[in-house]
Design an enzyme around this catalytic site. Structure first.
Site, short mmCIF file in Angstrom:
data_model
loop_
_atom_site.label_atom_id
_atom_site.label_comp_id
_atom_site.label_asym_id
_atom_site.label_seq_id
_atom_site.Cartn_x
_atom_site.Cartn_y
_atom_site.Cartn_z
N HIS A 218 4.71 15.55 -13.03
CA HIS A 218 3.67 14.52 -13.05
C HIS A 218 4.32 13.16 -13.24
O HIS A 218 4.57 12.71 -14.36
CB HIS A 218 2.67 14.79 -14.18
CG HIS A 218 1.42 13.97 -14.10
ND1 HIS A 218 0.16 14.51 -14.10
CD2 HIS A 218 1.23 12.63 -14.00
CE1 HIS A 218 -0.74 13.56 -14.02
NE2 HIS A 218 -0.10 12.39 -13.97
N HIS B 138 4.23 9.20 -11.31
CA HIS B 138 3.69 8.29 -10.30
C HIS B 138 4.75 7.30 -9.83
O HIS B 138 5.42 6.66 -10.65
CB HIS B 138 2.51 7.52 -10.87
CG HIS B 138 1.31 8.37 -11.15
ND1 HIS B 138 0.29 8.53 -10.23
CD2 HIS B 138 0.96 9.11 -12.23
CE1 HIS B 138 -0.65 9.32 -10.75
NE2 HIS B 138 -0.26 9.70 -11.96
N ASP C 41 4.39 4.35 -8.25
CA ASP C 41 4.14 2.93 -8.54
C ASP C 41 4.34 2.60 -10.01
O ASP C 41 4.77 1.49 -10.35
CB ASP C 41 2.73 2.52 -8.08
CG ASP C 41 1.64 3.46 -8.56
OD1 ASP C 41 1.95 4.50 -9.17
OD2 ASP C 41 0.45 3.15 -8.31
N GLY D 192 -7.14 8.37 -10.68
CA GLY D 192 -8.01 7.23 -10.90
C GLY D 192 -8.87 7.40 -12.14
O GLY D 192 -8.66 8.32 -12.94
N HIS E 185 -6.23 15.24 -11.81
CA HIS E 185 -6.28 14.55 -13.10
C HIS E 185 -7.64 14.86 -13.73
O HIS E 185 -8.69 14.57 -13.13
CB HIS E 185 -6.21 13.03 -12.90
CG HIS E 185 -4.83 12.48 -12.68
ND1 HIS E 185 -4.13 12.68 -11.52
CD2 HIS E 185 -4.05 11.71 -13.49
CE1 HIS E 185 -2.96 12.06 -11.61
NE2 HIS E 185 -2.88 11.47 -12.79
N GLU F 76 -8.58 13.53 -19.23
CA GLU F 76 -7.79 12.46 -19.83
C GLU F 76 -8.69 11.51 -20.62
O GLU F 76 -8.21 10.78 -21.49
CB GLU F 76 -7.04 11.69 -18.74
CG GLU F 76 -6.01 10.72 -19.25
CD GLU F 76 -5.24 10.03 -18.14
OE1 GLU F 76 -4.25 9.36 -18.46
OE2 GLU F 76 -5.63 10.15 -16.96
N ASP G 44 4.59 10.74 -16.61
CA ASP G 44 3.44 10.07 -16.00
C ASP G 44 3.91 8.81 -15.26
O ASP G 44 3.90 8.76 -14.04
CB ASP G 44 2.37 9.74 -17.04
CG ASP G 44 1.01 9.45 -16.43
OD1 ASP G 44 0.87 9.62 -15.20
OD2 ASP G 44 0.08 9.08 -17.17
#
Length: 337
Positions: A16, A18, A20, A172, A199, A202, A279
């Protein structure tokens, strides 16, 4: 007691992460200069990119992605970011890395989904040639996009399935855009033979996790909300649904308000297949080593757990069988005399 030397040097699997949110500050600085944008010093960049530990919510945390996304609008930027991330992970002995990103967020300058996927794949392959790491791409559908746009992206991405792309995701703000609205997206993924993670849980909602399970997810990103629900934990464990834990991020986004309440041991003891992840390496100012040490220093993780977490991560990975065999050997090689 786990120590940092072991945490850093043992083979690891990260599922997991990302793209960006994991671009290094020097790379962002370099890409901004190449694109003729106003130069920023590293400290100023850090202020704009790194989320504080006292974030008020997931929404505030997500604000830190605007600047790096601006650097992911060209083939060169995408390739450089992917290579930089994988090489950084390899330095701390991550042997397999699944990099997730939303192609829809890199189309501002006219790149197609195909060009975006080719660019990220190119960067990851360059890293694999330079370092001891294997990679896969997870394409993110986004909660704030129309179903048609998400499905159109999956249609393009399926051409890369088994050739870079290993799965898709739904990412998102789950409070604003509940998972149930995306049933058609995952029906399409199933039709295309594309596995997926979601996801969920959370932001405190167990219903989001239940919905993700009903939609057939293989893994759950975060899943913190199932804490305290014995029935839900049992279902996740029995169905061998992977739990992607990201301790630092979960604290920042207020998935947990106090780290002493972090449910790692609760989930581990329930038999859930757990992976420990960053993450967002830059936004959360962390590494896999840091995540293991945060758990160890809180008394939740001991050295004997390392093999079980590695094997659980290996089981949950979207890698093909040949890759999993290589990764199994990476762990076993530690015991060769």
């Amino acid at each position: 007691m786990m120590n940092r030397f072991i945490a850093h040097n043992m083979p690891k699997i990260e599922l997991h992460c990302h793209l960006d949110g994991s671009m290094s500050l020097p790379l962002i600085q370099k890409l901004m200069q190449q694109e003729g944008k106003e130069p920023l010093g590293l400290e100023e960049l850090r202020e704009k990119l790194v989320a504080p530990m006292d974030c008020s919510s997931l929404a505030e945390y997500l604000e830190k992605f605007e600047l790096p996304l601006g650097c992911l609008q060209t083939k060169e930027g995408l390739s450089a970011a992917a290579q930089d991330l994988a090489l950084s992970a390899a330095k701390e002995q991550v042997k397999y890395l699944e990099v997730r990103f939303a192609p829809a967020f890199s189309m501002e300058q006219g790149l197609s989904v195909r060009e975006i996927l080719e660019s990220v794949r190119d960067g990851l392959k360059k890293a694999e040639e330079k370092a001891d790491i294997l990679t896969g791409m997870i394409v993110c559908t986004m909660r704030n996009l129309e179903t048609e746009k998400n499905i159109a992206m999956l249609k393009e991405a399926r051409e890369f399935l088994g050739n870079g792309v290993v799965a898709c995701d739904l990412a998102g703000d789950e409070k604003a855009y509940p998972t149930a609205a995306f049933a058609d997206v995952f029906a399409t993924a199933k039709k295309y033979g594309m596995p997926y993670t979601i996801h969920a849980g959370e932001c405190g909602s167990r219903e989001e996790i239940r919905t993700a399970i009903e939609l057939g997810t293989s893994r759950i990103g975060h899943g913190i909300a199932m804490s305290g629900d014995e029935e839900l934990k049992k279902e996740v464990a029995e169905k061998k649904i992977g739990g992607e834990l990201c301790p630092t991020s979960n604290l920042q986004t207020k998935a947990v308000t106090d780290f002493t309440d972090y449910p790692f041991r609760e989930f581990y003891d329930a038999g859930i297949l757990l992976s420990i992840n960053t993450d967002n390496r830059t936004v959360s100012d962390t590494s896999c080593t840091d995540e293991y040490m945060r758990l160890a220093e809180a008394g939740m993780f001991q050295e004997p757990m390392c093999e079980k977490i590695y094997m659980a991560s290996l089981h949950s990975a979207f890698a093909d069988d040949d890759t999993k065999q290589v990764l199994w050997k990476k762990w076993m090689s530690m015991f060769d005399l």
